[in-house]
Scaffold this motif. Structure first.
Motif, PDB file in Angstrom:
ATOM      1  N   THR A 296      -8.786 -25.009   1.617  1.00  0.00           N
ATOM      2  CA  THR A 296      -7.878 -25.960   2.262  1.00  0.00           C
ATOM      3  C   THR A 296      -6.605 -25.315   2.774  1.00  0.00           C
ATOM      4  N   GLY A 297      -6.094 -24.330   2.071  1.00  0.00           N
ATOM      5  CA  GLY A 297      -4.837 -23.705   2.491  1.00  0.00           C
ATOM      6  C   GLY A 297      -5.005 -22.455   3.330  1.00  0.00           C
ATOM      7  N   GLY A 298      -6.250 -22.023   3.562  1.00  0.00           N
ATOM      8  CA  GLY A 298      -6.491 -20.831   4.383  1.00  0.00           C
ATOM      9  C   GLY A 298      -5.990 -19.551   3.752  1.00  0.00           C
ATOM     10  N   LYS A 299      -6.071 -19.450   2.430  1.00  0.00           N
ATOM     11  CA  LYS A 299      -5.449 -18.318   1.733  1.00  0.00           C
ATOM     12  C   LYS A 299      -6.387 -17.187   1.344  1.00  0.00           C
ATOM     13  N   GLY A 300      -7.704 -17.392   1.346  1.00  0.00           N
ATOM     14  CA  GLY A 300      -8.614 -16.411   0.780  1.00  0.00           C
ATOM     15  C   GLY A 300      -8.468 -15.013   1.340  1.00  0.00           C
ATOM     16  N   LEU A 301      -8.734 -14.836   2.613  1.00  0.00           N
ATOM     17  CA  LEU A 301      -8.623 -13.524   3.252  1.00  0.00           C
ATOM     18  C   LEU A 301      -7.198 -12.988   3.142  1.00  0.00           C
ATOM     19  N   ASN A 302      -6.239 -13.841   3.372  1.00  0.00           N
ATOM     20  CA  ASN A 302      -4.839 -13.403   3.395  1.00  0.00           C
ATOM     21  C   ASN A 302      -4.352 -12.961   2.017  1.00  0.00           C
ATOM     22  N   LEU A 303      -4.836 -13.618   0.989  1.00  0.00           N
ATOM     23  CA  LEU A 303      -4.479 -13.224  -0.365  1.00  0.00           C
ATOM     24  C   LEU A 303      -5.075 -11.854  -0.688  1.00  0.00           C
ATOM     25  N   ALA A 304      -6.278 -11.604  -0.185  1.00  0.00           N
ATOM     26  CA  ALA A 304      -6.905 -10.296  -0.378  1.00  0.00           C
ATOM     27  C   ALA A 304      -6.086  -9.192   0.290  1.00  0.00           C
ATOM     28  N   ILE A 305      -5.615  -9.438   1.500  1.00  0.00           N
ATOM     29  CA  ILE A 305      -4.809  -8.439   2.207  1.00  0.00           C
ATOM     30  C   ILE A 305      -3.479  -8.217   1.490  1.00  0.00           C
ATOM     31  N   ALA A 306      -2.921  -9.279   0.904  1.00  0.00           N
ATOM     32  CA  ALA A 306      -1.681  -9.127   0.138  1.00  0.00           C
ATOM     33  C   ALA A 306      -1.912  -8.245  -1.088  1.00  0.00           C
ATOM     34  N   ASP A 307      -3.065  -8.421  -1.762  1.00  0.00           N
ATOM     35  CA  ASP A 307      -3.407  -7.525  -2.872  1.00  0.00           C
ATOM     36  C   ASP A 307      -3.384  -6.073  -2.403  1.00  0.00           C
ATOM     37  N   ILE A 308      -3.972  -5.835  -1.247  1.00  0.00           N
ATOM     38  CA  ILE A 308      -4.082  -4.475  -0.733  1.00  0.00           C
ATOM     39  C   ILE A 308      -2.711  -3.859  -0.495  1.00  0.00           C
ATOM     40  N   LYS A 309      -1.771  -4.670  -0.048  1.00  0.00           N
ATOM     41  CA  LYS A 309      -0.414  -4.152   0.173  1.00  0.00           C
ATOM     42  C   LYS A 309       0.149  -3.575  -1.122  1.00  0.00           C
ATOM     43  N   HIS A 310      -0.007  -4.315  -2.222  1.00  0.00           N
ATOM     44  CA  HIS A 310       0.506  -3.836  -3.508  1.00  0.00           C
ATOM     45  C   HIS A 310      -0.274  -2.623  -4.001  1.00  0.00           C
ATOM     46  N   LEU A 311      -1.577  -2.603  -3.728  1.00  0.00           N
ATOM     47  CA  LEU A 311      -2.394  -1.472  -4.143  1.00  0.00           C
ATOM     48  C   LEU A 311      -2.015  -0.209  -3.377  1.00  0.00           C
ATOM     49  N   VAL A 312      -1.782  -0.351  -2.079  1.00  0.00           N
ATOM     50  CA  VAL A 312      -1.349   0.794  -1.271  1.00  0.00           C
ATOM     51  C   VAL A 312      -0.006   1.318  -1.764  1.00  0.00           C
ATOM     52  N   ASP A 313       0.924   0.414  -2.055  1.00  0.00           N
ATOM     53  CA  ASP A 313       2.221   0.854  -2.591  1.00  0.00           C
ATOM     54  C   ASP A 313       2.021   1.714  -3.836  1.00  0.00           C
ATOM     55  N   GLY A 314       1.095   1.287  -4.692  1.00  0.00           N
ATOM     56  CA  GLY A 314       0.850   2.033  -5.915  1.00  0.00           C
ATOM     57  C   GLY A 314       0.225   3.387  -5.673  1.00  0.00           C
ATOM     58  N   PHE A 315      -0.780   3.446  -4.790  1.00  0.00           N
ATOM     59  CA  PHE A 315      -1.436   4.722  -4.508  1.00  0.00           C
ATOM     60  C   PHE A 315      -0.486   5.690  -3.801  1.00  0.00           C
ATOM     61  N   VAL A 316       0.313   5.196  -2.889  1.00  0.00           N
ATOM     62  CA  VAL A 316       1.280   6.050  -2.200  1.00  0.00           C
ATOM     63  C   VAL A 316       2.299   6.597  -3.202  1.00  0.00           C
ATOM     64  N   GLY A 317       2.744   5.738  -4.107  1.00  0.00           N
ATOM     65  CA  GLY A 317       3.668   6.202  -5.146  1.00  0.00           C
ATOM     66  C   GLY A 317       3.064   7.301  -6.001  1.00  0.00           C
ATOM     67  N   PHE A 318       1.780   7.172  -6.297  1.00  0.00           N
ATOM     68  CA  PHE A 318       1.103   8.173  -7.129  1.00  0.00           C
ATOM     69  C   PHE A 318       0.944   9.498  -6.397  1.00  0.00           C
ATOM     70  N   TYR A 319       0.426   9.453  -5.182  1.00  0.00           N
ATOM     71  CA  TYR A 319       0.110  10.692  -4.473  1.00  0.00           C
ATOM     72  C   TYR A 319       1.332  11.351  -3.845  1.00  0.00           C
ATOM     73  N   ARG A 320       2.302  10.558  -3.459  1.00  0.00           N
ATOM     74  CA  ARG A 320       3.487  11.150  -2.820  1.00  0.00           C
ATOM     75  C   ARG A 320       4.565  11.523  -3.828  1.00  0.00           C
ATOM     76  N   ASN A 321       4.741  10.655  -4.829  1.00  0.00           N
ATOM     77  CA  ASN A 321       5.864  10.819  -5.752  1.00  0.00           C
ATOM     78  C   ASN A 321       5.427  11.149  -7.171  1.00  0.00           C
ATOM     79  N   ASN A 322       4.122  11.318  -7.363  1.00  0.00           N
ATOM     80  CA  ASN A 322       3.586  11.612  -8.693  1.00  0.00           C
ATOM     81  C   ASN A 322       4.051  10.572  -9.718  1.00  0.00           C
ATOM     82  N   SER A 323       4.112   9.304  -9.268  1.00  0.00           N
ATOM     83  CA  SER A 323       4.566   8.208 -10.129  1.00  0.00           C
ATOM     84  C   SER A 323       3.458   7.184 -10.290  1.00  0.00           C
TER      85      SER A 323
END
Length: 397
Positions: A296-323
């Motif tokens: 009803t709210g059209g959130k499924g795909l968009n919520l998945a992409i939002a997850d990916i944003k946080h996941l990318v932030d984490g992977f970039v932090g790990f590989y770039r900053n060793n954090s």
């Protein structure tokens, strides 16, 4: 045995897995994608068609939005109807220019798959993941089969974007998360029809016969839904009955629904589901693997992409900053939006679906909310903000 080595092993070539792969690539992080279905199946699978502002912005940022910008339909508002009375909520006007775009999920998948192959990267279709091992170590492995041959992906991390029935969530230790689930006492009967939309923007409608939604996919294809009992049989709904009922439920003075040839019918359960922890060791879940919302709210795909944003932030932090800090916070950060999306999806579902007798206490509560939308700019703004997708900074502590 086929052996592949990469930094992030991705299971699932839907919007979440493909977006993750492209986004990681833009930061110089390698990945390999496995998809258990065929390419033809995935690219023909008609799912969501509503892209939030955040999703569109991300695809543009990744230079993956050429066809989206040409063929997508920008919507700057939505129509809400109750007992035949219709009002419009103007998105851009209430949110500082944030809107939605109608562009089919299967089209997003086609675009991202074409771009992935064009860049010479690895994506194996008809390659089901059968086991994920060593997630508590620094060297997890994904076991899969492809073209009759067993294979292993050796990687630093596993991202399971493999849907509700995938192996990702099944691999999480049961004691590591709690499940939340609500099943609504009605389903959606959905159709795709070869007919130009009878509206320029989506229409959500409450009627004493039940909910109806007029969506659209293109200038020549319409997507429409009817609320039906959750034990309904599609055989009870010939084309003529569907169009007659849609015309009744969506009807308002001075407006007419144009019927056309129906080429697809389906029944969709209405439910909410999610877990409160989306990671364990080197395994991370995203999208439907971790959460389901009613459409009803059209959130499924968009919520998945939002997850990916946080996941990318984490992977970039790990590989770039060793954090490892942002990866450790992944579930906490993603769940802030997931809870908000679950609440909004539930709000839209309970507002426009018939839940009790027409004229009952429940009905009067629904009508009171609709009447408030008509008179309160603040209430309409709340709906608009949630519908187009709250910006990421809105969830920052």
């Amino acid at each position: 045995m086929k052996k592949l080595k990469t930094q992030v092993g991705i299971i699932g070539a839907g919007p979440a897995g493909l977006t993750l792969a492209h986004w990681l690539k833009s930061h110089g992080i390698s990945s390999v994608i496995l998809e258990h279905r065929s390419r033809a199946y995935v690219e023909a699978r008609v799912r969501a068609g509503l892209l939030e502002q955040n999703t569109v912005d991300i695809l543009k940022q990744l230079n993956l939005a050429d066809r989206l910008e040409q063929e997508g339909h920008l919507h700057e508002g939505v129509y809400l109807s109750f007992d035949g009375e219709r009002v419009r909520v103007p998105f851009g006007e209430l949110t500082g220019g944030r809107n939605i775009t109608i562009y089919g999920q299967q089209e997003v998948v086609k675009d991202l798959t074409d771009a992935w192959y064009a860049s010479g990267q690895t994506l194996l279709f008809e390659a089901p993941a059968v086991k994920i091992e060593n997630i508590d170590s620094e060297s997890p492995q994904i076991h899969f089969t492809h073209q009759g041959e067993d294979g292993i992906i050796e990687c630093d991390f596993v991202a399971a974007c493999d849907g509700f029935h995938g192996i990702g969530r099944k691999t999480l230790p049961k004691e590591s998360y709690n499940e939340f689930e609500v099943s609504y006492p009605f389903f959606w009967l959905g159709i795709l029809a070869n007919v130009a939309p009878s509206t320029d923007e989506l229409i959500y409608a409450y009627h004493q016969n039940g909910f109806a939604l007029h969506s659209l996919r293109s200038e020549s294809v319409s997507r429409l839904y009817l609320q039906v009992p959750n034990d309904e049989d599609l055989n009870n709904w010939p084309d003529q009955r569907i169009w007659e009922e849609l015309a009744i439920r969506l009807g308002t003075q001075g407006w007419k629904l144009q019927p056309g040839p129906i080429f697809e019918k389906s029944i969709t359960p209405m439910r909410s589901y999610f877990i409160d922890n989306m990671q364990h060791g080197r395994l991370f879940l995203a999208g439907d693997a971790a959460h389901i919302v009613p459409p009803t709210g059209g959130k499924g795909l968009n919520l998945a992409i939002a997850d990916i944003k946080h996941l990318v932030d984490g992977f970039v932090g790990f590989y770039r900053n060793n954090s490892i800090g942002q990866l450790e916070q992944y579930s906490i950060n993603a769940l802030k939006r997931i809870w908000r999306a679950q609440d909004f999806s539930n709000f839209m579902t309970t507002l426009f679906h018939k839940q009790d007798e027409h004229g009952s206490f429940q009905y009067q509560l629904q009508k009171a909310k609709f009447d408030y939308i008509k008179t309160s700019k603040a209430y309409a703004t709340t709906i608009a903000e949630n519908y187009v997708g709250l910006p990421f900074e809105a969830f920052e502590a």
